[in-house]
Write a protein that holds these residues in place. Structure first.
Motif, PDB file in Angstrom:
ATOM      1  N   LYS A 289       0.831  -1.193   0.000  1.00 39.43           N
ATOM      2  CA  LYS A 289       0.000   0.000   0.000  1.00 39.43           C
ATOM      3  C   LYS A 289       0.869   1.249   0.000  1.00 39.43           C
ATOM      4  O   LYS A 289       1.977   1.261   0.553  1.00 39.43           O
ATOM      5  CB  LYS A 289      -0.901   0.023   1.235  1.00 39.43           C
ATOM      6  N   PHE A 290       0.343   2.310  -0.620  1.00 45.05           N
ATOM      7  CA  PHE A 290       1.093   3.562  -0.651  1.00 45.05           C
ATOM      8  C   PHE A 290       1.361   4.061   0.764  1.00 45.05           C
ATOM      9  O   PHE A 290       2.445   4.580   1.062  1.00 45.05           O
ATOM     10  CB  PHE A 290       0.309   4.624  -1.434  1.00 45.05           C
TER      11      PHE A 290
ATOM     12  N   LEU B 214      -8.038   3.108  -7.862  1.00 46.59           N
ATOM     13  CA  LEU B 214      -7.046   2.061  -7.635  1.00 46.59           C
ATOM     14  C   LEU B 214      -6.625   2.145  -6.170  1.00 46.59           C
ATOM     15  O   LEU B 214      -6.349   3.224  -5.666  1.00 46.59           O
ATOM     16  CB  LEU B 214      -5.817   2.254  -8.533  1.00 46.59           C
ATOM     17  N   GLY B 215      -6.554   1.021  -5.487  1.00 41.09           N
ATOM     18  CA  GLY B 215      -6.149   1.051  -4.088  1.00 41.09           C
ATOM     19  C   GLY B 215      -7.270   1.511  -3.171  1.00 41.09           C
ATOM     20  O   GLY B 215      -8.457   1.429  -3.496  1.00 41.09           O
ATOM     21  N   ASP B 216      -6.865   2.022  -1.995  1.00 42.97           N
ATOM     22  CA  ASP B 216      -7.839   2.391  -0.961  1.00 42.97           C
ATOM     23  C   ASP B 216      -8.186   3.874  -0.980  1.00 42.97           C
ATOM     24  O   ASP B 216      -9.283   4.256  -0.555  1.00 42.97           O
ATOM     25  CB  ASP B 216      -7.286   2.035   0.429  1.00 42.97           C
ATOM     26  N   HIS B 217      -7.279   4.699  -1.415  1.00 44.30           N
ATOM     27  CA  HIS B 217      -7.466   6.148  -1.298  1.00 44.30           C
ATOM     28  C   HIS B 217      -8.332   6.706  -2.412  1.00 44.30           C
ATOM     29  O   HIS B 217      -9.271   7.473  -2.167  1.00 44.30           O
ATOM     30  CB  HIS B 217      -6.109   6.850  -1.294  1.00 44.30           C
ATOM     31  N   SER B 218      -8.038   6.343  -3.661  1.00 45.54           N
ATOM     32  CA  SER B 218      -8.703   6.966  -4.806  1.00 45.54           C
ATOM     33  C   SER B 218     -10.216   6.769  -4.830  1.00 45.54           C
ATOM     34  O   SER B 218     -10.943   7.697  -5.219  1.00 45.54           O
ATOM     35  CB  SER B 218      -8.070   6.482  -6.120  1.00 45.54           C
TER      36      SER B 218
ATOM     37  N   HIS C 208      -1.378  11.869  -1.254  1.00 47.24           N
ATOM     38  CA  HIS C 208      -1.155  11.032  -2.428  1.00 47.24           C
ATOM     39  C   HIS C 208      -0.816  11.900  -3.638  1.00 47.24           C
ATOM     40  O   HIS C 208      -1.323  13.022  -3.764  1.00 47.24           O
ATOM     41  CB  HIS C 208      -2.402  10.194  -2.735  1.00 47.24           C
TER      42      HIS C 208
END
Length: 227
Positions: free
Chosen positions: A2-3, A136-140, A116
């Protein structure tokens, strides 16, 4: 990874640097019993720390307060893709251009603690900036639920784009690492005679440009594989 995990690991770099400095000046042969060398080395480290605090903390805070960015509108830009329009004060004084990226921190409960990188998907207009983000991922995915008026802190802009002034037509330079989602959004706002130059490097093959052939936007696209 994860970022957020990647970001947290990088923060330990500062801890490692601090511990190494203390170890050097306390036990290092060049410094024990040599106060002048210790003072010189300490001044270099303090100077580096001041630069980091000024440009990674102070400048982003000052710009965020001065420009008072807020979410103006969130609209769909394609399948699982969202454009976020941001409004603020004196945005014309920011050294921004379409395609550059910033570190964005949306000040709501579940997002404020993480920043981000998202690219500007349009040339800045008076009082407005725009980013276009694919889920994409959890944030976007959370960006699609941003309410108008949400305050935004930012760091940047980063990225330098240049063009040959001798060109007789519009030129757009796209740097390697800029995702196809912000590139597509950029193309929507460009004149049809714009020449697009995509700078590729490393693992970015020329085949990655094939998406342009299916775009409703027509343009000359070339790849420059330097470096």
């Amino acid at each position: 990874m994860k970022f957020e995990t990647w970001w947290a690991i990088h923060l330990y770099t500062y801890l490692g640097l601090g511990l190494s400095f203390v170890h050097q000046v306390d036990t290092g042969a060049p410094f024990v019993g040599h106060p002048l060398a210790t003072a010189w080395w300490t001044s270099l480290w303090v100077g580096a720390l001041i630069v980091v605090l000024a440009f990674r903390v102070g400048l982003p805070l000052w710009r965020s307060v001065r420009h008072d960015l807020r979410v103006a509108q969130v609209s769909p830009a394609g399948p699982n893709t969202w454009s976020v329009m941001l409004s603020g004060r004196h945005l014309e004084r920011l050294p921004t251009a379409g395609g550059q990226f910033m570190m964005w921190r949306f000040l709501r409960r579940e997002l404020w603690w993480q920043a981000h990188p998202y690219s500007l998907s349009a040339a800045p207009r008076t009082g407005h900036l725009r980013i276009t983000v694919r889920e994409l991922g959890d944030h976007s995915p959370a960006l699609s639920r941003l309410a108008p008026g949400t305050r935004v802190a930012f760091e940047g802009p980063y990225g330098v784009f240049t063009a040959d002034a001798r060109q007789s037509r519009n030129v757009l330079l796209v740097g390697a690492g800029v995702g196809t989602t912000p590139i597509r959004a950029l193309l929507d706002d460009l004149p049809g005679d714009t020449h697009v130059v995509v700078l590729l490097r490393g693992r970015f093959p020329k085949a990655s440009l094939t998406w342009t052939s299916s775009s409703v936007w027509s343009a000359n696209v070339t790849a420059c594989c330097r470096g």
